[in-house]
Design an enzyme around this catalytic site. Structure first.
Site, PDB file in Angstrom:
ATOM      1  N   GLU A  63      86.410   2.185  -7.522  1.00  0.00           N
ATOM      2  CA  GLU A  63      87.715   2.000  -8.164  1.00  0.00           C
ATOM      3  C   GLU A  63      87.751   2.681  -9.536  1.00  0.00           C
ATOM      4  OE1 GLU A  63      90.059   0.738  -6.521  1.00  0.00           O
ATOM      5  OE2 GLU A  63      89.146  -0.512  -4.973  1.00  0.00           O
ATOM      6  N   CYS A  82      89.371  -9.503  -8.011  1.00  0.00           N
ATOM      7  CA  CYS A  82      88.509  -8.319  -8.215  1.00  0.00           C
ATOM      8  C   CYS A  82      89.049  -7.459  -9.363  1.00  0.00           C
ATOM      9  CB  CYS A  82      88.428  -7.486  -6.937  1.00  0.00           C
ATOM     10  SG  CYS A  82      87.411  -8.265  -5.670  1.00  0.00           S
ATOM     11  N   HIS A 108      84.454  -1.812  -4.061  1.00  0.00           N
ATOM     12  CA  HIS A 108      85.051  -2.663  -3.023  1.00  0.00           C
ATOM     13  C   HIS A 108      84.386  -2.364  -1.686  1.00  0.00           C
ATOM     14  CE1 HIS A 108      89.046  -4.438  -4.530  1.00  0.00           C
ATOM     15  NE2 HIS A 108      88.395  -5.387  -3.910  1.00  0.00           N
TER      16      HIS A 108
END
Ligand code: PCA
Length: 179
Positions: free
Chosen positions: A77, A140, A158
């Protein structure tokens, strides 16, 4: 990995009625010389637990893992968004409705780790990995925002729910080797 780099790796407990979380299983499997921390799936408590660990460990790099509901690739991410939103709620039953994490902070924080080269390293090692622009608005994303506030040498990873633990573990080991 340089021996003087302090790395903190985090994962999450199960949530949403499930009795496992792949990130927790990967955390248990990692044998590298890193500090490990399991976080509650709670908008309020997870940042508190993380900040306490950061205070004790003063990590140089934070690799935060979480379970993704879908997909067949591990997602690195880029960004954490300054917002919390959940229709189903966290493990405490908290239901934020487009709530800002910190009204004074920018709308998004970005890692300064080299996401694209890290992703290329993983792919070259045969590990199914991709770059992603959003960790969502659930816990998250909330923990990524908190990690990035401490150090932009943070990365949220993730892991798809149905991925095998060995592949995910190898991916985290590959990332750890880069620091
Ligand atoms: N996944 C959730 C929170 C905890 C986890 O493992 C998320 O994607 O926000």
């Amino acid at each position: 990995m340089q021996t003087n780099v302090r790395i903190l790796v985090t994962a999450f407990e199960p949530f949403g009625g499930s009795d496992t979380n792949i990130s927790q299983r990967v955390l248990d499997a990692i044998q590298a010389d890193v500090a490990k921390l399991l976080l509650p799936v709670s908008f309020r408590r997870a940042p508190e637990v993380l900040n306490e660990a950061i205070g004790l460990l003063q990590p140089d790099v934070i690799i935060a893992m979480g379970q993704a509901a879908e997909g067949d690739k591990i997602r690195l991410e880029r960004l954490a968004i300054n917002m919390m939103d959940s229709a189903k709620g966290d493990n405490d039953g908290y239901l934020p409705d487009e709530e800002l994490i910190c009204p004074e902070a920018p709308l998004a924080l970005k890692t300064t780790l080299p996401v694209k080269p890290l992703c290329a390293d993983c792919i070259n090692a045969g590990l199914p990995t991709m770059v992603s622009n959003s960790a969502g608005l659930y816990v998250c994303n909330r923990i990524y925002f908190e990690a990035l506030r401490h150090t932009t040498n943070s990365l949220f990873v993730h892991i798809p729910k149905n991925m095998d633990v060995e592949t995910a573990k190898q991916t985290i080991n590959q990332l750890i080797k880069c620091f």
